[in-house]
Motif scaffolding. Structure first.
Motif, PDB file in Angstrom:
ATOM      1  N   UNK A  32       0.849  -1.182   0.029  1.00  0.00           N
ATOM      2  CA  UNK A  32       0.043   0.121  -0.022  1.00  0.00           C
ATOM      3  C   UNK A  32       0.869   1.283  -0.136  1.00  0.00           C
ATOM      4  N   UNK A  33       0.631   2.342  -0.760  1.00  0.00           N
ATOM      5  CA  UNK A  33       1.223   3.636  -0.478  1.00  0.00           C
ATOM      6  C   UNK A  33       0.184   4.792  -0.462  1.00  0.00           C
ATOM      7  N   UNK A  34       0.176   5.782   0.262  1.00  0.00           N
ATOM      8  CA  UNK A  34      -0.369   6.798   0.691  1.00  0.00           C
ATOM      9  C   UNK A  34       0.527   8.240   0.830  1.00  0.00           C
ATOM     10  N   UNK A  35      -0.098   9.088  -0.025  1.00  0.00           N
ATOM     11  CA  UNK A  35       0.305  10.421   0.108  1.00  0.00           C
ATOM     12  C   UNK A  35      -0.612  11.639   0.712  1.00  0.00           C
ATOM     13  N   UNK A  36      -0.207  11.652   2.202  1.00  0.00           N
ATOM     14  CA  UNK A  36      -1.008  12.516   2.949  1.00  0.00           C
ATOM     15  C   UNK A  36      -1.084  13.899   2.370  1.00  0.00           C
ATOM     16  N   UNK A  37      -0.201  14.273   1.649  1.00  0.00           N
ATOM     17  CA  UNK A  37      -0.402  15.820   0.984  1.00  0.00           C
ATOM     18  C   UNK A  37      -1.074  15.978   0.204  1.00  0.00           C
ATOM     19  N   UNK A  38      -1.527  15.120  -0.591  1.00  0.00           N
ATOM     20  CA  UNK A  38      -2.496  15.138  -1.693  1.00  0.00           C
ATOM     21  C   UNK A  38      -3.807  14.266  -1.749  1.00  0.00           C
ATOM     22  N   UNK A  39      -3.567  13.247  -0.714  1.00  0.00           N
ATOM     23  CA  UNK A  39      -4.748  12.185  -0.824  1.00  0.00           C
ATOM     24  C   UNK A  39      -4.638  11.080  -1.318  1.00  0.00           C
ATOM     25  N   UNK A  40      -3.506  10.872  -2.148  1.00  0.00           N
ATOM     26  CA  UNK A  40      -3.466   9.787  -3.166  1.00  0.00           C
ATOM     27  C   UNK A  40      -2.934   8.301  -2.433  1.00  0.00           C
ATOM     28  N   UNK A  41      -3.989   7.463  -2.812  1.00  0.00           N
ATOM     29  CA  UNK A  41      -3.768   6.086  -2.280  1.00  0.00           C
ATOM     30  C   UNK A  41      -3.724   5.040  -3.352  1.00  0.00           C
ATOM     31  N   UNK A  42      -2.796   3.900  -3.300  1.00  0.00           N
ATOM     32  CA  UNK A  42      -2.814   2.978  -4.024  1.00  0.00           C
ATOM     33  C   UNK A  42      -2.366   1.625  -3.407  1.00  0.00           C
ATOM     34  N   UNK A  43      -2.766   0.584  -4.027  1.00  0.00           N
ATOM     35  CA  UNK A  43      -2.202  -0.834  -3.523  1.00  0.00           C
ATOM     36  C   UNK A  43      -1.654  -1.639  -4.814  1.00  0.00           C
ATOM     37  N   UNK A  44      -0.402  -1.868  -4.773  1.00  0.00           N
ATOM     38  CA  UNK A  44       0.440  -2.428  -5.822  1.00  0.00           C
ATOM     39  C   UNK A  44       0.419  -3.980  -5.713  1.00  0.00           C
ATOM     40  N   UNK A  45       0.128  -4.835  -6.609  1.00  0.00           N
ATOM     41  CA  UNK A  45       0.143  -6.108  -6.770  1.00  0.00           C
ATOM     42  C   UNK A  45       1.472  -6.336  -7.604  1.00  0.00           C
ATOM     43  N   UNK A  46       2.136  -7.389  -6.971  1.00  0.00           N
ATOM     44  CA  UNK A  46       3.269  -7.646  -7.957  1.00  0.00           C
ATOM     45  C   UNK A  46       3.555  -9.432  -8.039  1.00  0.00           C
ATOM     46  N   UNK A  47       3.916  -9.655  -8.975  1.00  0.00           N
ATOM     47  CA  UNK A  47       4.099 -11.149  -9.171  1.00  0.00           C
ATOM     48  C   UNK A  47       5.727 -11.234  -9.530  1.00  0.00           C
ATOM     49  N   UNK A  48       6.397 -11.853  -8.832  1.00  0.00           N
ATOM     50  CA  UNK A  48       8.176 -11.970  -8.961  1.00  0.00           C
ATOM     51  C   UNK A  48       8.255 -13.176  -9.399  1.00  0.00           C
ATOM     52  N   UNK A  49       9.055 -13.273 -10.422  1.00  0.00           N
ATOM     53  CA  UNK A  49       9.534 -14.765 -10.667  1.00  0.00           C
ATOM     54  C   UNK A  49      11.073 -14.732 -10.898  1.00  0.00           C
ATOM     55  N   UNK A  50      11.877 -15.387 -10.260  1.00  0.00           N
ATOM     56  CA  UNK A  50      13.420 -15.469  -9.967  1.00  0.00           C
ATOM     57  C   UNK A  50      13.883 -13.888 -10.486  1.00  0.00           C
TER      58      UNK A  50
END
Ligand code: ZN
Length: 145
Positions: A32-50
């Motif tokens: 999760x990421x949050x930028x309180x100054x602007x109110x931006x919020x996001x959740x990032x999903x990653x699939x890592x392989x080797x």
């Protein structure tokens, strides 16, 4: 069309219609990421392989710059190794703080104008902070400071 208009168009396009959005039930990393100054919020999903980001997606709400940055980031890092991604992040960070960068960052050049608006730097780097944090396995939450 000037280069500036082209960059503006890329940001508006990706801000309105972000690419690679959604959730990923079988993600290897989630951040999760949050930028309180602007109110931006996001959740990032990653699939890592080797050591490579096989695929990734995000969901979130925020200003056009934060959403466009997350969208363009997912396109830029898909299929790249974590080492390549860290180099690209450094270049992107330099781009949004100094307005230029030594390496070719492709469409990410659209964010060069952000350097003129320091308060917007956190919007542009939110997704990248989440990405680097996820790949470093630091924590499950990140706030841009
Ligand atoms: Zn923002």
């Amino acid at each position: 069309m000037s280069l500036r208009d082209l960059y503006q168009e890329i940001i508006v396009d990706h801000g309105k219609t972000p690419r690679n959005t959604g959730q990923m039930p079988d993600a290897t990393h989630c951040q999760c990421g949050h930028n309180p100054l602007c109110g931006d919020r996001l959740t990032l999903y990653i699939k890592e392989k080797s050591g490579t980001v096989d695929t990734l997606c995000f969901e979130g709400t925020g200003c056009a710059i934060s959403m466009a940055s997350a969208s363009l980031m997912t396109e830029a890092v898909k299929g790249k190794s974590i080492i390549e991604i860290k180099k690209l992040y450094e270049a992107f960070h330099q781009l949004v703080t100094e307005g230029k960068t030594a390496i070719d960052v492709g469409k990410l050049m659209a964010f060069s104008g952000v350097a003129e608006f320091p308060v917007r730097v956190k919007c542009a780097t939110l997704a990248w902070h989440a990405l680097i944090s996820a790949l470093s396995n630091d924590s499950n939450s990140v706030t841009t400071e």
